[in-house]
Write an enzyme that holds these catalytic residues in place. Structure first.
Site, short mmCIF file in Angstrom:
data_model
loop_
_atom_site.label_atom_id
_atom_site.label_comp_id
_atom_site.label_asym_id
_atom_site.label_seq_id
_atom_site.Cartn_x
_atom_site.Cartn_y
_atom_site.Cartn_z
N PHE A 108 1.12 -1.23 -0.28
CA PHE A 108 -0.56 -0.46 0.04
C PHE A 108 0.95 0.66 0.25
O PHE A 108 1.95 1.74 0.60
CB PHE A 108 -1.03 0.09 1.69
CG PHE A 108 -2.05 0.96 1.15
CD1 PHE A 108 -3.02 1.49 0.68
CD2 PHE A 108 -1.61 2.50 1.86
CE1 PHE A 108 -4.17 2.33 0.48
CE2 PHE A 108 -2.22 3.44 1.54
CZ PHE A 108 -3.86 3.26 0.72
N ASP A 149 9.40 2.85 0.93
CA ASP A 149 8.51 3.14 1.76
C ASP A 149 8.03 3.25 2.98
O ASP A 149 7.87 1.92 3.81
CB ASP A 149 7.23 2.53 1.08
CG ASP A 149 5.90 3.54 1.49
OD1 ASP A 149 5.45 4.20 2.34
OD2 ASP A 149 4.66 3.41 0.99
N LYS A 160 3.24 10.02 8.13
CA LYS A 160 3.10 9.58 9.24
C LYS A 160 3.80 9.97 11.06
O LYS A 160 3.19 11.48 11.02
CB LYS A 160 2.65 8.17 9.12
CG LYS A 160 1.63 7.73 8.49
CD LYS A 160 1.19 6.41 8.57
CE LYS A 160 0.27 5.18 7.64
NZ LYS A 160 -1.61 5.86 8.00
N1 PLP Z 1 2.59 3.98 2.15
C1 PLP Z 1 2.27 3.29 3.26
C2 PLP Z 1 3.05 2.61 3.69
C3 PLP Z 1 0.94 4.17 3.87
O1 PLP Z 1 0.99 3.11 4.84
C4 PLP Z 1 0.04 4.76 3.65
C5 PLP Z 1 -0.92 5.46 4.39
O2 PLP Z 1 -1.29 4.60 5.12
C6 PLP Z 1 0.93 5.44 2.43
C7 PLP Z 1 2.35 5.34 1.50
C8 PLP Z 1 -0.25 6.75 2.29
O3 PLP Z 1 -0.17 7.84 3.16
P1 PLP Z 1 -0.81 9.10 2.80
O4 PLP Z 1 -2.05 8.39 3.47
O5 PLP Z 1 -0.22 9.78 4.25
O6 PLP Z 1 -1.25 9.30 1.57
#
Ligand code: PLP
Length: 408
Positions: free
Chosen positions: A129, A214, A243
């Site tokens: 994700f 990520d 986050k």
């Molecule tokens: N990457 C990861 C691993 C995530 O857990 C999330 C969100 O849950 C994102 C990217 C996307 O972040 P955002 O919701 O701040 O756009």
């Protein structure tokens, strides 16, 4: 009452008024122990006095300047992040998805700047994700997030999680980078073993690919290291963060080596809000605490205790909990029962946990919790598991009761 908010979320019927450390106080006064931290965002809990002071002080001075002018607070935060990591440079965004967008663009631009614009494809992993923008849903590759939104954004090749042969086979002359979460979060708290992460790093080096990590969910101290990849002793070329880095203030960052970022010259990328003084003030305040001596040791110790206690929960409730997995304070309970049942039962016990893929309930408590909160969470989770078991028993007995009722 009908809501005027676009109904894209299935919200729990709970509204909170305020937060104090690891606790959230709902309208009506009920207190909930927050082991979700707003999906790994409130890394230092709610209303941390150091963050509140940083935000209110900055709020009284200057909110926004745009990226047309110098950004001293951003310079300071970028320098501190660079000093604490593999990175030389940092781009500030407002969210995780935007940090990923910057990472994807940077990887493609790197190859274009190296004379290989055809190298623009990125290998990603099933269950990943990376956000909800058009590029990041394509990178994540989950059909449920892509369906109905028109043509898929091209440029991503997805391979099964943990399939080394498929990964090697996916690398071709057009490949620019490999993108992955060191621990899949939404995918169900699935860690990539350190030896596999090292092998992926080696594969990138062998083929001249950039490694993009990520760490939006698993970064900023969550695993007991500042960033999760440190456990494997490797470094990425590019890393997306968000986050926890804002402790609740919306911000993200794309960190990179100078080499990986060589194509990102003035005019190639930008954002109105990214690096906003409010975000930078809070980001610096988060680092004050996360980088303070002993903080990450505390996270590791608490994590060990929590994991031990969760292993006991698994032993006591083998019909509910199948596996305890994860790293540090990013823990997944793989369940035998639907994860929504446990999430709801925990909520009824005043404990907030979060569902994830692969039928997992996620525990992402504030990194500041101690023994007391661990004990409280375990007691509540124990009762929640007992409730779920009682529900299972009632269900298996239900048909018999119906027959009795029908006969009468
Ligand atoms: N990457 C990861 C691993 C995530 O857990 C999330 C969100 O849950 C994102 C990217 C996307 O972040 P955002 O919701 O701040 O756009």
């Amino acid at each position: 009452m009908t809501s005027s908010i676009l109904p894209v979320y299935a919200r729990a019927p709970l509204a909170f008024e305020r937060g104090e450390g690891a606790w959230l106080v709902a309208e009506g006064g009920r207190r909930y122990l927050d082991f979700g931290s707003g999906i790994a965002v409130n890394a230092l809990g709610h209303s941390h006095p150091h963050l509140v002071a940083a935000l209110t002080e900055q709020g009284a001075k200057l909110w926004h300047i745009s990226n047309l002018y110098q950004n001293p607070l951003g310079e300071r935060l970028a320098k501190r992040l660079a000093e604490a990591t593999f990175a030389d440079v940092v781009f500030f965004s407002n969210s995780g998805a935007e940090a990923l967008e910057a990472s994807i663009k940077m990887a493609r631009k790197y190859h274009a700047a190296s004379g290989h614009p055809e190298r623009n494809r990125i290998v990603t992993f099933e269950g990943a994700f990376h956000g909800r923008t058009l590029a990041t849903i394509a990178a994540g590759g989950q059909r449920k997030y892509m369906e109905g939104f028109g043509p898929d954004m091209p440029g991503f090749d997805q391979v099964p999680f943990g399939d080394d042969a498929a990964l090697k086979a996916a690398i071709g002359p057009q490949t620019a980078a490999i993108l992955l979460e060191p621990i899949q979060g939404e995918g169900g708290v699935r860690p990539v073993p350190p030896e596999r992460l090292r092998a992926i790093r080696a594969l990138c080096d062998q083929h001249g690919l950039l490694l993009i990590l990520d760490e939006v969910q698993c970064g900023v101290g969550r695993t007991g290291k500042l960033f999760a990849h440190e456990w494997a002793g490797i470094a990425p070329d590019i890393m997306a963060v968000a986050k926890g880095i804002g402790g609740g203030f919306p911000m993200g960052a794309c960190l990179a080596t100078a080499e990986a970022a060589k194509g990102m010259v003035p005019g190639t990328h930008g954002t109105t809000f990214g690096g906003n003084p409010l975000a930078m003030a809070v980001g610096n305040a988060v680092l004050d605490i996360v980088l303070a001596e002993g903080f990450l040791d505390h996270v590791r110790q608490t994590a060990l205790l929590l994991k031990q206690r969760l292993a006991e929960i698994k032993d006591r409730h083998p019909a509910v909990v199948a596996e305890v997995r994860g790293e540090g304070l990013m823990i997944g309970l793989k369940l035998h029962v639907p994860n929504t049942d446990l999430v709801k039962a925990a909520e009824a016990e005043g404990l907030l946990v979060i569902g994830a893929g692969d039928n997992v309930a996620r525990l992402l408590p504030p990194l500041t919790i101690g023994e007391e909160e661990v004990a409280e969470a375990i007691a509540r989770l124990d009762r929640a598991c007992a409730q779920v078991e009682a529900g299972m028993k009632a269900q298996t007995q239900a048909p018999a009761a119906k027959i009795v009722g029908a006969a009468a």
